[in-house]
Motif scaffolding. Structure first.
Motif, PDB file in Angstrom:
ATOM      1  N   TYR A  32     -13.496   5.641   3.665  1.00  9.86           N
ATOM      2  CA  TYR A  32     -12.557   6.028   2.613  1.00  9.86           C
ATOM      3  C   TYR A  32     -13.280   6.664   1.431  1.00  9.86           C
ATOM      4  CZ  TYR A  32      -8.745   5.530  -0.796  1.00  9.86           C
ATOM      5  OH  TYR A  32      -7.784   5.774  -1.736  1.00  9.86           O
TER       6      TYR A  32
ATOM      7  N   TYR B   4     -13.868   0.772   7.171  1.00 10.59           N
ATOM      8  CA  TYR B   4     -12.796   1.605   6.620  1.00 10.59           C
ATOM      9  C   TYR B   4     -13.094   1.983   5.173  1.00 10.59           C
ATOM     10  CZ  TYR B   4      -8.094   3.432   6.004  1.00 10.59           C
ATOM     11  OH  TYR B   4      -7.031   4.270   5.780  1.00 10.59           O
ATOM     12  N   ILE B   5     -13.575   1.035   4.397  1.00 15.98           N
ATOM     13  CA  ILE B   5     -13.900   1.312   2.991  1.00 15.98           C
ATOM     14  C   ILE B   5     -15.002   2.366   2.903  1.00 15.98           C
ATOM     15  CG2 ILE B   5     -14.891   0.314   0.883  1.00 15.98           C
ATOM     16  CD1 ILE B   5     -13.478  -2.314   1.634  1.00 15.98           C
TER      17      ILE B   5
ATOM     18  N   LEU C 269      -5.320   1.343  -0.996  1.00 16.96           N
ATOM     19  CA  LEU C 269      -6.423   1.092  -0.068  1.00 16.96           C
ATOM     20  C   LEU C 269      -6.269  -0.230   0.666  1.00 16.96           C
ATOM     21  CD1 LEU C 269      -9.159   1.778   1.164  1.00 16.96           C
ATOM     22  CD2 LEU C 269     -10.249   0.831  -0.874  1.00 16.96           C
ATOM     23  N   TRP C 270      -5.917  -1.294  -0.046  1.00 21.22           N
ATOM     24  CA  TRP C 270      -5.838  -2.601   0.606  1.00 21.22           C
ATOM     25  C   TRP C 270      -4.740  -2.629   1.667  1.00 21.22           C
ATOM     26  CZ3 TRP C 270      -1.595  -5.828   0.658  1.00 21.22           C
ATOM     27  CH2 TRP C 270      -0.584  -5.539  -0.268  1.00 21.22           C
ATOM     28  N   GLN C 271      -3.646  -1.883   1.414  1.00 24.62           N
ATOM     29  CA  GLN C 271      -2.577  -1.824   2.409  1.00 24.62           C
ATOM     30  C   GLN C 271      -2.999  -1.001   3.627  1.00 24.62           C
ATOM     31  OE1 GLN C 271       1.241  -0.666   0.854  1.00 24.62           O
ATOM     32  NE2 GLN C 271       1.135  -2.094  -0.876  1.00 24.62           N
ATOM     33  N   GLN C 272      -3.787   0.037   3.401  1.00 27.63           N
ATOM     34  CA  GLN C 272      -4.310   0.808   4.526  1.00 27.63           C
ATOM     35  C   GLN C 272      -5.189  -0.066   5.410  1.00 27.63           C
ATOM     36  OE1 GLN C 272      -6.026   4.682   3.581  1.00 27.63           O
ATOM     37  NE2 GLN C 272      -4.848   4.783   1.673  1.00 27.63           N
ATOM     38  N   ILE C 273      -6.044  -0.857   4.764  1.00 26.91           N
ATOM     39  CA  ILE C 273      -6.942  -1.729   5.525  1.00 26.91           C
ATOM     40  C   ILE C 273      -6.142  -2.731   6.349  1.00 26.91           C
ATOM     41  CG2 ILE C 273      -8.725  -3.503   5.330  1.00 26.91           C
ATOM     42  CD1 ILE C 273      -9.745  -2.037   2.853  1.00 26.91           C
ATOM     43  N   VAL C 274      -5.158  -3.368   5.712  1.00 24.08           N
ATOM     44  CA  VAL C 274      -4.328  -4.343   6.416  1.00 24.08           C
ATOM     45  C   VAL C 274      -3.592  -3.680   7.581  1.00 24.08           C
ATOM     46  CG1 VAL C 274      -2.314  -5.863   6.220  1.00 24.08           C
ATOM     47  CG2 VAL C 274      -4.042  -5.835   4.409  1.00 24.08           C
TER      48      VAL C 274
ATOM     49  N   SER D 273     -12.913  -3.811   8.030  1.00 23.19           N
ATOM     50  CA  SER D 273     -12.574  -3.562   6.624  1.00 23.19           C
ATOM     51  C   SER D 273     -13.700  -2.815   5.911  1.00 23.19           C
ATOM     52  CB  SER D 273     -12.286  -4.889   5.916  1.00 23.19           C
ATOM     53  OG  SER D 273     -11.208  -5.563   6.518  1.00 23.19           O
TER      54      SER D 273
END
Length: 320
Positions: free
Chosen positions: A30, A26-27, A74-79, A23
């Motif tokens: 991003y 990825y952030i 963003l949170w959905q991409q991470i998940v 996570s």
């Protein structure tokens, strides 16, 4: 039962840690300046289309973002990406949409694993005897020479040593060993030597310190008092008991070396995992980059788990 409980707890810790590491990675990608469309040849190819046909350009961009989930919050991409990694559904890379990441790993991971295994094996074969000699000749010129060589091996980066090897065997001693390519066992010699230099220093220093500490134990003095011969005592009671400390060094070394062959593989022209990882991060290839992070984290933590289990099996004094 206790072993099963221990492994289950550690497995849960590994999964949680991997989720956090992926996570954060990825952030960071991003919010880093650039992106796949700005840092690869894709930008050059699509640049004229943006001016000639903006509608078609936007359709291509939307299709690309939809395929890789980049149009999601963003949170959905991470998940999405974390779940795919944990279920081993790595998908396709952005650079090679027609190839699955799994197929690329099948081609490159065995090469990097072979280099890592060879370098760790060489570091043990060379480093352990050096550490034993340094411990038995403590505070003599032999100890100082071994210490200096060990520090030099740790101080010189593997990619700098690789450049030196290329110059040495490509210019001064041409034809003895190949300096580029992959296909025969000779192609692995120089990369393994470069990767093992730092590990030899680490193993030698750990072995020296462990053996010195072991020789100070009461049972060594008892063996001396009983008249046990010097070399059998050193081997049976000293070296064998000191080798358990090497497990805590060699295990993580293997995992880190597998994922740390990037520059060495680049210099020697080896089609290993390092080249794939390097291109993934520089081109913002999200699926391939996150897969690399997942592999690195998994290898390190699994090797640490195996080290703990093996250490407890070898040394009865250690409990899980």
């Amino acid at each position: 039962m206790a072993v099963a409980t221990f492994i289950l707890k550690r497995f849960v810790q590994i999964v949680i840690t991997l989720i956090l590491v992926m996570s954060v990675s990825y952030i960071m990608m991003y919010y880093s300046p650039g992106g796949f469309m700005n840092t690869t040849t894709m930008a050059t190819v699509l640049a004229p289309l943006q001016g000639q046909n903006p509608i078609l350009y936007q359709q291509v961009m939307d299709q690309f973002q939809s395929r890789y989930g980049l149009n999601l919050p963003l949170w959905q991409q991470i998940v999405k990406y974390v779940w795919h990694e944990l279920t081993f559904d790595f998908g396709n890379s952005m650079q090679n949409p027609s190839l699955t990441i799994m197929s690329q790993l099948k081609q490159t991971l065995p090469i990097s694993t072979l280099l890592a295994f060879g370098s760790v094996l060489l570091s043990v074969v060379v480093g352990v005897p050096l550490g034993i000699v340094a411990a038995l000749k403590r505070n003599t010129w032999i100890d100082y020479v071994v210490g200096t060589v060990s520090l030099a091996g740790q101080a010189i980066p593997s990619f700098v040593l690789a450049v030196i090897m290329v110059l040495l065997f490509g210019v001064a001693l041409p034809g003895i060993l190949p300096i580029a390519g992959w296909g025969t066992w000779k192609d692995a010699v120089l990369p393994i030597v470069c990767l093992s230099a730092a590990n030899i220093g680490v193993v030698a220093r750990y072995m020296r310190g462990s053996l010195i500490e072991t020789l100070r134990q009461d049972y060594i003095r008892t063996a001396k008092a009983k008249g046990v011969k010097y070399w059998p005592m050193i081997y049976k009671h000293g070296v064998k008991n000191s080798l358990t400390a090497m497990i805590t060094v060699v295990g993580p070394q293997f995992a880190v070396t597998v994922m740390g062959t990037i520059w060495v593989e680049q210099i020697f022209g080896i089609p290993g995992l390092g080249k794939v990882m390097q291109s993934a991060f520089t081109s913002f290839d999200y699926p391939l980059a996150i897969t690399s992070v997942f592999l690195l984290g998994s290898m390190i933590m699994i090797m640490n788990l195996l080290v703990d289990i093996v250490y407890a099996l070898i040394d009865p004094r250690v409990k899980l």
